[in-house]
Design a protein around this motif. Structure first.
Motif, short mmCIF file in Angstrom:
data_model
loop_
_atom_site.label_atom_id
_atom_site.label_comp_id
_atom_site.label_asym_id
_atom_site.label_seq_id
_atom_site.Cartn_x
_atom_site.Cartn_y
_atom_site.Cartn_z
N UNK A 169 56.58 23.05 49.31
CA UNK A 169 56.70 22.76 50.73
C UNK A 169 55.29 22.60 51.29
N UNK A 198 55.96 12.54 50.47
CA UNK A 198 54.79 13.31 50.06
C UNK A 198 55.11 14.78 50.18
N UNK A 202 56.87 17.88 53.67
CA UNK A 202 58.21 18.34 53.36
C UNK A 202 58.37 19.82 53.68
N UNK A 203 59.35 20.14 54.48
CA UNK A 203 59.59 21.53 54.85
C UNK A 203 60.87 22.06 54.21
N UNK A 206 63.18 21.17 57.39
CA UNK A 206 62.94 19.93 58.12
C UNK A 206 62.56 18.82 57.15
N UNK A 207 62.93 17.62 57.50
CA UNK A 207 62.60 16.49 56.65
C UNK A 207 61.56 15.63 57.35
N UNK A 208 60.92 14.79 56.57
CA UNK A 208 59.96 13.87 57.16
C UNK A 208 60.65 12.53 57.37
N UNK B 383 60.00 15.40 40.43
CA UNK B 383 60.06 15.24 41.89
C UNK B 383 61.40 15.73 42.44
N UNK B 386 62.83 17.61 49.35
CA UNK B 386 63.12 18.88 50.01
C UNK B 386 64.52 18.81 50.60
N UNK B 400 61.54 9.78 44.76
CA UNK B 400 60.16 9.74 45.28
C UNK B 400 59.85 8.37 45.90
N UNK B 404 63.28 6.12 54.12
CA UNK B 404 63.93 5.31 55.16
C UNK B 404 63.44 3.87 55.18
#
Lengths: 456, 510
Positions: A169, A198, A202-203, A206-208, B383, B386, B400, B404
């Protein structure tokens, strides 16, 4: 996952931008609202920009000592890779006494930013678990970062800032987790990548959100006419919905991304189009295009309804095992110009003080030469830029560049004097994380006496 | 789909029993190797300027049309393990060299790993890419060490990886539960000195210093050993193996490659990644162990037999029974390039000019053969996005390059491939420019008539979704297609192909 069966219009964008709890999908956050105290400061607007130099920048040919003794030490270590003293672009840090320094000749724009007090160097930074002396390193008497000198691992360590963990994370992801747990909500994810997935963003909860350099690509199925009055889109959405019934977790992950992309693209593009175009000129290189998109998103912050953003941009090509002198000059020149354009653009839109940029890489490189290049090292410099930065200074102590000197772990790979955790914690605190919460985000920070380096 | 660039109906039907499966493997091995270099050389002989574009053309051609599908599929997998890239300065214009490198992978794809490893090591392209080319013995007086680049990555990425592995691919741990590293920095430095003294094939007696560093290179031949630039001191390499002093450069290289090749990590390390490229992102340790054991011994005492390895991978009970035994965890996200080859193979696609002028697949697909941004490939084997997958402990390498932005670019590219560029009754080929790759829907048009639709969708289900299409999915698809004009088969076909190929269900391979 709920799917919007209609196109979003401008009014939706504005509405979503002002609602405290907008559509869960547009929040791009997962997990439930918790009742923690909102200890972080999320007033006003602030953004962090991570510029990642993938491959391991040779920091000691980026920022070079010019004082006679220190330069000679440098030249003696670097041998055929030493830059000529006369070619260095002088900079005059206000806090280094009589010591003189210069930048790689390709960094004219960086030089002017530094001299104008808009940029600072945090010198000799790198992943550390705790303050580490050379003797401790050699005796392995303290915990050391995992898999030193490996690209993939040190990229991860630099981006997680937990050097003794294999968890992946990133620290920006953990900041988003923290704010999320304190009830902070906005219509678009806090973490926006302009360079793909990346670790940094990344949490756990939470997502990016990913966007391209030209905005968010929109699916052809938005085009109703082309798509039989929306009937094709209905089938697309029906199949997407049905994918939720399938057991595969990999397929669910894919469907989730597809859904997020579909639902968000038009909203984001409309916000981007709702503000005037930048007049600042950017180069056509990839880094410049990424930073231009970051500046456009900053400008569109009100239309997007966001108060906190972290952007991730990246350029590759920094693994200088070969042709260091020419290859690095090309890369640094690109970087220098792109950073200048970005700062100019922020000035143009009056957001200079709202955006702090830092330039990081997975490791510095060996001082010693392998012929015409250098190999994987450890400590390297971090450049910070922005109107909020206490610029024109060095933070941390510039190390001895002597091979077999007090900082040399071997081959001229330097032991970092400042942990990336300290750099990140300083940035995070400026961003709004409270002093008390820093330990939540950076579990090893308590090992270091200086929690805030004071550069911003 | 596990073994090819996309199955056709005939292939699916012919591989229903074990005898035919065995025979298929043998016949695949026996097929002539589809190569890239001769094609490019012919184009050049015909007066054409040859760029990386033509290398992409021949890659698509072999992937879509090559009869040696198993070999080509393995070559592509190996190209993502032994990564070199035309994004690297010295290789940008080395079109034939890169084609020859890909051919090297194809030739050895069903051969022995040790042979492959040496050919890769000595290839001029890898020499350029990981800077082993013209690497010299240390010169202490000048403060120069041996370049560590290839030494590090050949261990980290091509053979043994960073941590010691059990036969089943799990990491060995120390008393504190920490993974045990395979090598230390000093052993990289030892190995770096092994890889000194390899350069140009143009050896002349006069001015060797100049010739070694700047002499003409033949990108189609292996690098040559120059003993006078080779470090002949003793070295300690991985696992404490001793390389004695005084050896000839190539003999020493062989000795070091033997040490790497015989390291117990190679079977599980390479085996697991090949399973991930072909079958599933998260093989069970037992599956990895069976494949690694085959790597270690093909049943006839031979180590590193890739034909035996790929056969073990594809015929394993987990590869065959995974969708039923573990539907939530088994399988992989299809690589973007393979989604298009899948469609193009089924619909016999080719450009109006007889070419596959898809020159920059990386824009839409996030990948292109031998065009990675770094030696770490387009994605890492470990990979994990998350969220749900990390929480479930599942890797998804292809995720990876799935985000979006890329996912919509890819969805639109699937649209282009299936919808925009088609060859149907109503639209002749002349409608499109010569570069457009056009799918040929004509053989299938009669199957889209209302009465024939259900059976046709069943076949599409078999070929494209491996039979995973739910009844609801079929119904939705058929109901929609029935609302479009019958007798206009081409349009119905592109609707079918487009909706299937842009669905999340198609992105999964199980």
């Amino acid at each position: 996952m709920n799917i919007l069966h209609r196109q979003l219009n401008r009014r939706d964008v504005l509405r979503l931008g002002t609602q405290a709890t907008a559509s869960a999908s547009l929040m791009a956050t997962l997990g439930s609202l918790q009742t923690a105290m909102a200890a972080s400061d999320t007033t006003g607007y602030k953004a962090l920009v991570c510029v990642f130099l993938n491959g391991g920048n040779d920091s000691y040919n980026w920022l070079v000592p010019r004082s006679t003794a220190a330069y000679n030490e440098y030249a003696n270590s670097r041998r055929n890779l030493a830059l000529a003293k006369a070619d260095l672009l002088p900079i005059t840090p206000s806090n280094t006494g009589s010591a003189l320094y210069g930048l790689n000749p390709a960094c004219a724009e960086m030089q002017s930013l530094f001299q104008a007090g808009k940029a600072a160097f945090v010198v000799n930074t790198g992943p550390l678990v705790q303050p580490t002396t050379l003797a401790q390193y050699q005796a392995e008497s303290v915990p050391l970062p995992y898999q030193l000198y490996s690209h993939s691992d040190q990229q991860a360590l630099t981006q997680t800032c937990i050097a003794n963990s294999t968890e992946r994370y990133g620290w920006a992801g953990r900041v988003a987790d923290l704010l999320n747990s304190q009830g902070f909500r906005q219509p678009l994810a806090m973490n926006v990548s302009i360079n793909g997935n990346n670790i940094y963003q990344g949490g756990r909860d939470t997502v990016l959100y990913n966007i391209g350099t030209d905005g968010a690509p929109q699916m052809n199925i938005y085009q109703d006419d082309y798509y039989r009055d929306g009937k094709r889109r209905e089938l697309f959405l029906k199949l997407l919905q049905l994918s939720g019934n399938d057991p595969s977790l990999l397929q669910k992950e894919y469907a989730g991304t597809l859904t997020r992309s579909y639902q968000t693209a038009q909203t984001v593009n409309m916000a981007l189009d709702s503000v005037p175009a930048l007049t600042t000129r950017f180069g056509s290189d990839y880094l410049s295009r990424q930073l231009k998109m970051a500046a456009r998103l900053v400008r569109a912050r009100d239309a997007l309804g966001v108060k906190r953003q972290v952007f991730f941009v990246q350029i590759g090509g920094w693994d200088f095992h070969d042709a260091l002198l020419t290859a690095q000059a090309t890369k640094l020149g690109e970087l220098s110009k792109a950073l200048k354009s970005f700062q100019d653009a922020l000035a143009e839109i009056g957001a200079e003080n709202l955006v702090t940029t830092f330039v990081a890489s997975e490791f510095g490189r060996t001082l010693t030469s392998n012929g015409d290049g250098t190999d994987h090292g450890w400590g390297g410099h971090t450049l910070v830029l922005g109107g909020a930065v206490q610029g024109g200074k060095f933070y941390g102590s510039y190390p001895s560049l002597a091979v077999d000197g007090p900082s040399d772990t071997g081959r001229g790979a330097l032991l970092p004097g400042t942990a990336t955790d300290q750099v990140a914690a300083t940035l995070a605190q400026w961003f709004g994380v409270s002093n008390g919460d820093l330990d939540t985000v950076f579990p090893n920070l308590r090992n270091f006496s200086q929690r805030n380096l004071g550069f911003v | 789909m596990q073994a090819t660039f996309g199955p056709t109906l005939a292939e699916v039907e012919s591989l229903q029993d074990e005898t035919s499966l065995d025979a298929w493997f043998d016949s695949q091995r026996a097929k002539p190797v589809s190569l890239e270099l001769p094609y490019l050389q012919q184009l050049r002989a015909d007066g054409e300027n040859v760029y990386q574009n033509q290398r992409m053309d021949i890659w698509w051609r072999n992937a879509v049309g090559g009869e040696d599908q198993l070999r080509q599929r393995m070559a592509f997998a190996l190209s993502e393990l032994f990564v070199v890239s035309d994004q690297s300065g010295p290789l940008q214009n080395d079109v034939e060299g890169l084609a020859n490198y890909y051919d090297l992978l194809a030739r050895n794809a069903l051969g022995n790993y040790r042979t492959l490893l040496k050919e890769v090591t000595l290839s001029v392209q890898m020499g350029h890419y990981l800077s082993m080319l013209r690497n010299q013995k240390p010169d202490p007086a000048a403060g120069i060490r041996a370049d560590e680049n290839f030494a590090r990555e050949v261990m980290q990425l091509f053979t043994i990886g960073l941590v010691q592995l059990n036969l089943d691919g799990t990491a060995k741990q120390d008393a504190n539960g920490q993974p045990l590293p395979t090598y230390r920095q000093a052993e990289i430095e030892g190995l770096a000195r092994v890889f000194t003294g390899f350069g140009s094939q143009h050896k002349t007696a006069n001015d060797p210093d100049y010739q070694f560093l700047y002499g003409e290179l033949d990108g189609l031949k292996p690098m040559e050993a120059w003993q006078q630039y080779h470090d002949t001191d003793a070295k300690v390499i991985v696992g404490g193996a001793l390389i004695p002093a005084g050896l000839q450069a190539e003999a020493e290289l062989d000795l070091a490659l033997d040490v790497l090749f015989n390291h117990p990590n190679v079977g599980p390390f390479v085996g697991r990644q090949l399973i991930q490229r072909l079958v599933t992102s998260n093989p069970t340790p037992a599956y990895v162990q069976r494949v690694a054991a085959t790597f270690n011994d093909n049943g006839m005492g031979v180590r590193g037999d890739l034909f035996a390895v790929v056969k073990a991978i594809l015929t394993d009970s987990e590869a065959r029974g995974g969708p039923v035994a573990s539907p939530s965890r088994f399988g992989k996200i299809k690589e973007p390039l393979l989604r298009t080859t899948h469609l193009w193979r089924f619909f016999s696609a080719i450009g109006n000019n007889g070419r596959y002028d898809q020159w920059n697949p990386e824009y839409d697909y996030g990948q292109a053969p031998l065009r990675s941004n770094s030696v770490f490939n387009f994605f890492r084997p470990d990979y994990r996005p998350v969220g749900a997958l990390t929480n479930a402990g599942l890797a998804c390498p292809e995720c990876q390059i799935t985000n979006e932005t890329s996912i919509t670019n890819l969805t639109n590219a699937m649209d282009d491939v299936t919808v925009s560029y088609r060859w149907s009754g109503g639209n002749g080929r002349d409608f499109y420019d010569s570069h457009t790759v056009v799918v040929d829907y004509r053989p299938w048009e009669s199957r889209t008539l209302d009465a024939n639709l259900p059976a046709f969708v069943d076949d599409l289900n078999t070929v494209f979704l491996g039979g995973r299409m739910s009844n609801d999915y079929k119904t939705a698809l058929i109901d929609y297609v029935k609302t479009t004009p019958a007798g206009d088969g081409g349009n119905r076909l592109y609707d079918l192909a487009h909706h299937i190929s842009s669905s999340a269900q198609f992105a999964l391979q199980q």
